[in-house]
Design a protein around this motif. Structure first.
Motif, short mmCIF file in Angstrom:
data_model
loop_
_atom_site.label_atom_id
_atom_site.label_comp_id
_atom_site.label_asym_id
_atom_site.label_seq_id
_atom_site.Cartn_x
_atom_site.Cartn_y
_atom_site.Cartn_z
N LYS A 474 -7.71 -1.31 -8.23
CA LYS A 474 -7.17 -0.32 -7.28
C LYS A 474 -6.39 0.76 -8.03
N TYR A 478 -7.20 4.73 -8.27
CA TYR A 478 -6.21 5.69 -7.77
C TYR A 478 -5.86 6.72 -8.87
N LYS A 507 -12.41 2.74 0.27
CA LYS A 507 -12.21 2.26 1.64
C LYS A 507 -11.59 0.86 1.62
N LYS A 508 -12.18 0.05 0.74
CA LYS A 508 -11.73 -1.35 0.67
C LYS A 508 -10.24 -1.44 0.31
N TYR A 509 -9.84 -0.62 -0.68
CA TYR A 509 -8.44 -0.69 -1.11
C TYR A 509 -7.52 0.26 -0.34
N LYS A 510 -8.09 0.92 0.66
CA LYS A 510 -7.32 1.89 1.48
C LYS A 510 -6.57 2.89 0.59
N ILE A 511 -7.31 3.44 -0.38
CA ILE A 511 -6.69 4.42 -1.29
C ILE A 511 -6.68 5.77 -0.58
N GLU A 512 -5.51 6.37 -0.52
CA GLU A 512 -5.41 7.66 0.18
C GLU A 512 -4.85 8.74 -0.70
#
Ligand code: ATP
Ligand code: MG
Length: 517
Positions: A474, A478, A507-512
């Motif tokens: 992740k 990022y 998506k899986k790691y909800k990286i924004e």
């Protein structure tokens, strides 16, 4: 004799208005006038000979300005010549104005009694105008100015013979002005064509900061505001300066660049403002400065941070009042220019250290563009690389068409201390070394090949005990997304993943994306 008249060369010949001695003088004058193509030389010789042959005290050539409705005294002889050269006045003023507007030859015995006499010029010069002869100067049937003779030496009125001489001289000047205008138009077209070439010759890119700058350039087009371009060396300051000019309403007029760091203060001063003949040792000719040449256009002052304090003061005056003097002259000249300045040095610090005038700094920074270094706009690297690839293949007659995957990801991850210029050099070198249609990583300089390895090494850094493998993945995604300004294709390339796989993991790691400030 007093009044308006019209006379053509044919009339002069038919009426035998010229004495034989005059014919000889005119022949001699024509040889001198034609000895050089230079417009200033011709106008000067025309006026000097017209003054002498008509036995006048003073004379001038007055032309319509290209950039405004005014008339300008382009060249003058006589006691007040210095005071009136380059003076501008409205078209509807003066006996000269009347002559130019009607296309008529005007002969006046006593100027003060003539309703068209413009006394302000006499006031300015201290000259006392008495008799006047004005002959229109016509190019292709259009009156574009006049030759004006003042005060017969013997206090008589100008006669038919003077009219004949002045008409011939005016025709000489007309040919020269017409040639100069054609040449000028040619140069302007050339400028415009070059600018157009540039439009298709520039990478605009996707970087959001650059996009904002390019949008602002578009909004600036009709304003005259000065622009200050800041950025590291090689970030494209020169390119952006040209783009500003090219998109402005001044685009058909000159774009003049002066690099303030390469000339000594004395040379820079005369380069910018011009100098009079004899202003200093070695000034054997009058020199027109860049600010004058650029009238109606743009002056690009590159490396402004290097400019000497003595010149900063003169520069401030031209920025504030649009006026200046040539070195060695007291005559004030005006010019209509937009100034774009650029530097890679810290101007604010220079102001603090008293090396750069604060008031000049504030005048220059009306609009400031801070160009990002290439390492902060990595998403644009592929477009730049492809652009330079095509340019150098054409220039060097090579056939390379693309970069292979490894090569492109190495290019994207390199830091470019020399910015776009360095990328350009790297691609040029690769084009020279490449064999065949594809550029490989082995065609790149060692430091980039090495750096590429480092990027991959980073992924297999010793794992931190406290982090799970998921957290590490992740983190890596990022950081890479950040480094690539959220460009997924580029990040995927750097991480060695397909775009779909990257998207899945984001998506899986909800990286924004972090919110922009
Ligand atoms: N947007 C662009 N599109 C294409 N080429 C560019 C672009 N920006 C810069 N370049 C190229 O990169 C090189 C460096 O650009 P430029 O000379 O304008 O940079 P600079 O910031 O003025 O550098 P310096 O401070 O060293 O004078 C030039 O060869 C230029 O053609
Ligand atoms: Mg530059």
């Amino acid at each position: 004799m007093d009044g308006t008249t019209s006379l053509r060369v044919e009339d002069i010949v038919r009426n035998k208005n010229l004495k034989e001695t005059h014919l000889h003088d005119i022949l001699e004058a024509s040889a001198i006038i034609n000895s050089k193509l230079d417009l200033n030389h011709v106008l000067k010789q025309v006026i000097v000979h017209a003054t002498r042959l008509t036995n006048s005290v003073a004379a001038s050539i007055i032309l319509k300005c290209d950039s405004s409705d005014d008339l300008v005294i382009r060249y003058a002889t006589g006691p007040a010549s210095n005071a009136i050269s380059n003076v501008r006045f409205p078209t509807d003023k003066g006996i000269a104005g009347f002559c130019i507007n009607t296309g008529q030859i005007v002969v006046v015995f006593d100027a003060k009694k003539n309703p068209h006499h413009f006394a302000d010029i006499d006031k300015l010069s201290g000259f006392n105008t008495e008799s006047v002869l004005c002959v229109p100067l016509c190019v292709k049937g259009k009156t574009i100015g006049c030759v004006q003779l003042l005060n017969k030496c013997d206090s008589t009125s100008f006669n038919n013979e003077d009219i004949a001489v002045a008409t011939i001289m005016s025709n000489f000047a007309a040919v020269s002005v017409s040639n100069a205008k054609s040449y000028d138009n040619l140069q302007r077209t050339n400028f415009a064509l070059k600018s157009q070439l540039f439009t298709t010759d520039m990478v605009t890119g996707k970087n959001s900061k650059m996009k904002k700058i390019l949008q602002s350039i578009n909004k600036l087009k009709d304003t005259k505001s000065n622009v200050l371009i800041l950025g590291e060396s090689g970030t494209g300051k020169g390119v952006i300066a040209r783009a500003i000019h090219r998109q402005s309403s001044r685009k058909d007029n000159p774009f003049v660049t002066v690099n303030c760091s390469v000339l000594s203060p004395t040379l820079l001063e005369s380069e910018l403002f011009g100098h009079e003949k004899g202003a200093f040792t070695g000034a054997d000719k009058l020199k027109v400065g860049r600010f004058e040449i650029a009238d109606s256009g743009t002056v690009f002052l590159d490396e402004i941070g290097e400019i000497d304090k003595s010149i900063q003061t003169k520069l401030l005056r031209i920025l504030q009042e649009k006026v200046f003097e040539r070195v060695g002259s007291t005559k004030t000249l005006t010019t209509d220019i937009r100034i774009i300045a650029a530097t890679n040095s810290d101007l604010e610090k220079a102001v603090e250290q008293n090396l750069f005038r604060r008031d000049l700094y504030y005048r220059l920074k009306v609009i400031v563009f801070q160009l990002p270094p290439l390492r902060e706009r990595r998403e644009d690297i592929p477009a730049f690389a492809q652009f330079f690839l095509e340019r150098y293949c054409k220039e060097l007659s090579k056939s390379a068409r693309t970069f292979d995957k490894n090569c492109m990801s190495a290019l994207v991850s390199y830091d470019y201390p020399g910015n776009i210029r360095e990328l350009e050099n790297i691609v040029e070198r690769a084009v020279v070394l490449a064999e065949g249609d594809v550029i490989h990583i082995s065609d790149l300089p060692d430091e980039i090949q090495y750096r590429k390895k480092a990027v991959f090494d980073r992924k297999i850094e010793a794992p931190e005990k406290t982090k799970s493998i998921y957290e590490m993945e992740k983190d890596a995604i990022y950081k890479t997304m950040l480094e690539c300004s959220w460009n997924q294709s580029m990040a995927a390339r750097l991480l060695g993943l397909s775009r779909d796989k990257l998207r899945y993991r984001i998506k899986k790691y909800k990286i924004e994306k972090p919110a922009e400030d």
